[in-house]
Design an enzyme around this catalytic site. Sequence first.
Site, PDB file in Angstrom:
ATOM      1  N   GLU A  81       0.837  -1.206   0.000  1.00  0.00           N
ATOM      2  CA  GLU A  81       0.000   0.000   0.000  1.00  0.00           C
ATOM      3  C   GLU A  81       0.869   1.252   0.000  1.00  0.00           C
ATOM      4  OE1 GLU A  81      -3.150  -0.008  -1.144  1.00  0.00           O
ATOM      5  OE2 GLU A  81      -3.637  -1.377   0.485  1.00  0.00           O
ATOM      6  N   ASP A  99       2.945   2.195  -4.909  1.00  0.00           N
ATOM      7  CA  ASP A  99       2.928   2.285  -6.389  1.00  0.00           C
ATOM      8  C   ASP A  99       3.537   3.588  -6.902  1.00  0.00           C
ATOM      9  OD1 ASP A  99       0.661   3.770  -5.625  1.00  0.00           O
ATOM     10  OD2 ASP A  99      -0.694   2.852  -7.110  1.00  0.00           O
ATOM     11  N   SER A 105     -25.843   8.761 -15.572  1.00  0.00           N
ATOM     12  CA  SER A 105     -25.668   7.720 -14.575  1.00  0.00           C
ATOM     13  C   SER A 105     -27.012   7.050 -14.365  1.00  0.00           C
ATOM     14  CB  SER A 105     -25.169   8.344 -13.270  1.00  0.00           C
ATOM     15  OG  SER A 105     -25.560   7.535 -12.190  1.00  0.00           O
ATOM     16  N   GLY A 120     -16.475   5.428  -2.633  1.00  0.00           N
ATOM     17  CA  GLY A 120     -15.790   5.990  -1.466  1.00  0.00           C
ATOM     18  C   GLY A 120     -15.385   4.933  -0.455  1.00  0.00           C
ATOM     19  N   SER A 154     -13.292   4.618  -8.890  1.00  0.00           N
ATOM     20  CA  SER A 154     -12.902   5.621  -9.892  1.00  0.00           C
ATOM     21  C   SER A 154     -12.125   4.985 -11.045  1.00  0.00           C
ATOM     22  CB  SER A 154     -12.112   6.773  -9.261  1.00  0.00           C
ATOM     23  OG  SER A 154     -11.088   6.284  -8.462  1.00  0.00           O
ATOM     24  N   ASP A 184      -4.429   0.909  -9.522  1.00  0.00           N
ATOM     25  CA  ASP A 184      -5.868   0.659  -9.674  1.00  0.00           C
ATOM     26  C   ASP A 184      -6.251   0.484 -11.142  1.00  0.00           C
ATOM     27  OD1 ASP A 184      -5.721   1.099  -7.000  1.00  0.00           O
ATOM     28  OD2 ASP A 184      -6.708   3.054  -7.040  1.00  0.00           O
TER      29      ASP A 184
HETATM   30  C1  GLA Z   1      -5.223   4.721  -4.115  1.00  0.00           C
HETATM   31  C2  GLA Z   1      -4.461   5.076  -5.387  1.00  0.00           C
HETATM   32  C3  GLA Z   1      -3.459   3.988  -5.731  1.00  0.00           C
HETATM   33  C4  GLA Z   1      -2.575   3.628  -4.537  1.00  0.00           C
HETATM   34  C5  GLA Z   1      -3.415   3.387  -3.293  1.00  0.00           C
HETATM   35  C6  GLA Z   1      -2.574   3.198  -2.064  1.00  0.00           C
HETATM   36  O1  GLA Z   1      -6.024   3.594  -4.357  1.00  0.00           O
HETATM   37  O2  GLA Z   1      -5.332   5.276  -6.454  1.00  0.00           O
HETATM   38  O3  GLA Z   1      -2.680   4.399  -6.828  1.00  0.00           O
HETATM   39  O4  GLA Z   1      -1.608   4.613  -4.309  1.00  0.00           O
HETATM   40  O5  GLA Z   1      -4.326   4.450  -3.048  1.00  0.00           O
HETATM   41  O6  GLA Z   1      -1.813   2.051  -2.168  1.00  0.00           O
END
Ligand code: GLA
Length: 393
Positions: free
Chosen positions: A40, A43, A74, A128, A134, A178
């Site tokens: 976490e 990235d 939507s 959220g 997203s 993501d």
């Molecule tokens: C969000 C960001 C990712 C990553 C995480 C934390 O999801 O979009 O790119 O940095 O937080 O790991």
Amino acid sequence: MSLYAIASSLADALSARFEEAYKTRPRIFRAPGRVNLIGEHTDYNDGYVMPAAIEFYTWVAVSERQSSTLHVESAQFSEAAEWPLDGLSGPPTKHWSDYVRGVAAVLGAAAYPIRGANLMIHGQVPLGAGLSSSAALEVSTALALLATGNRPAPPTELAQLCQRAEHEYAGTRCGIMDQFIATFGSAGHALMLDCRSLEYKLLPLPKDVRLVICNSMVKHELAGGEYNRRRADCETGVRILRQHLPGVRALRDVSLPDLEIHRNEMSEVVYRRCHHVISENQRVRDAAAALESGDLARFGQLMYASHRSLGDDYEVSCRELDLLVDLAAGQEGIYGARMTGGGFGGCTINLVRSDLAEKFRNEVAAGYARETGMQPEIYICSAADGAGEWKPA
Ligand code: GLA
């Protein structure tokens, strides 16, 4: 109802609604949300992550439109937005449609031909909750828009363009995790990604283990500034370390002994941010080895260690997430638990024996309600496939 049957009826309903509104049959694309098993806030530091796509998708129905405008609605919010194709740029407005506008603008700027189109969106990914709704919206929108232009983008570039849309149109300087997992996810697998080279490896997850996601119901807000502040702290660390270690381009290139040597040259906060990232990168590599050798107990220990580091050093956990991890740790059949995603609320990810997953859900939900007065949502998932066009079997 099987997962396929649920997806199929959702696609049919979206298609029917689209046809009623626009008098034409749409093509349908979808992209999944994700959990991150470990790695976490690594990235954007050129490090390692290990996400898995989950069986919640954002669905986009699309057809061409006889004018040079993009019209999006939507299905859930009964809200619409519209822009001329030459009027897509502009600052974030904090509205969900920023993601759609951003993706269209970024694709256009990268010379992907975008035509006028009608889009109808249905999102299954909880909003959220730190499950990357997203990125699911960005990637599904990108696929839908590219389909109107007849020039497909290579998947890695697709993920990168969606990341850019998030930077420029939503104001979050997110990493690539993501968008990458939304694009490359594979059923039954976690994906170990090197965020510098973008090389990845699919790691099979044991069949008798479920990914149990506990939603604290505390909304997280990444664009709220804390996320970008964490990223800036890491960049400060890199600047200081680079004065002594010229080869350092990102925290990925720093070892814990090197960090200790230069500890006194940085603030306590910057030191702790760096400590989390550097130690977390090692945990991801250790976790991949544990998974490959079938050592789930070791994998679980690394998850708990990751959670502690995110709380103590990175300061992105919160009371509710800590409580969910503590409750999980006391259950039968649990291997490991940690917060997942950006933090400040959202979800925990729990690796749980399949046959005990229901019991786990009931006990954790009861404990959480007792302590907080809030009812958590708990989803029992398996790793799912990445984005693509929906084709009924
Ligand atoms: C969000 C960001 C990712 C990553 C995480 C934390 O999801 O979009 O790119 O940095 O937080 O790991």
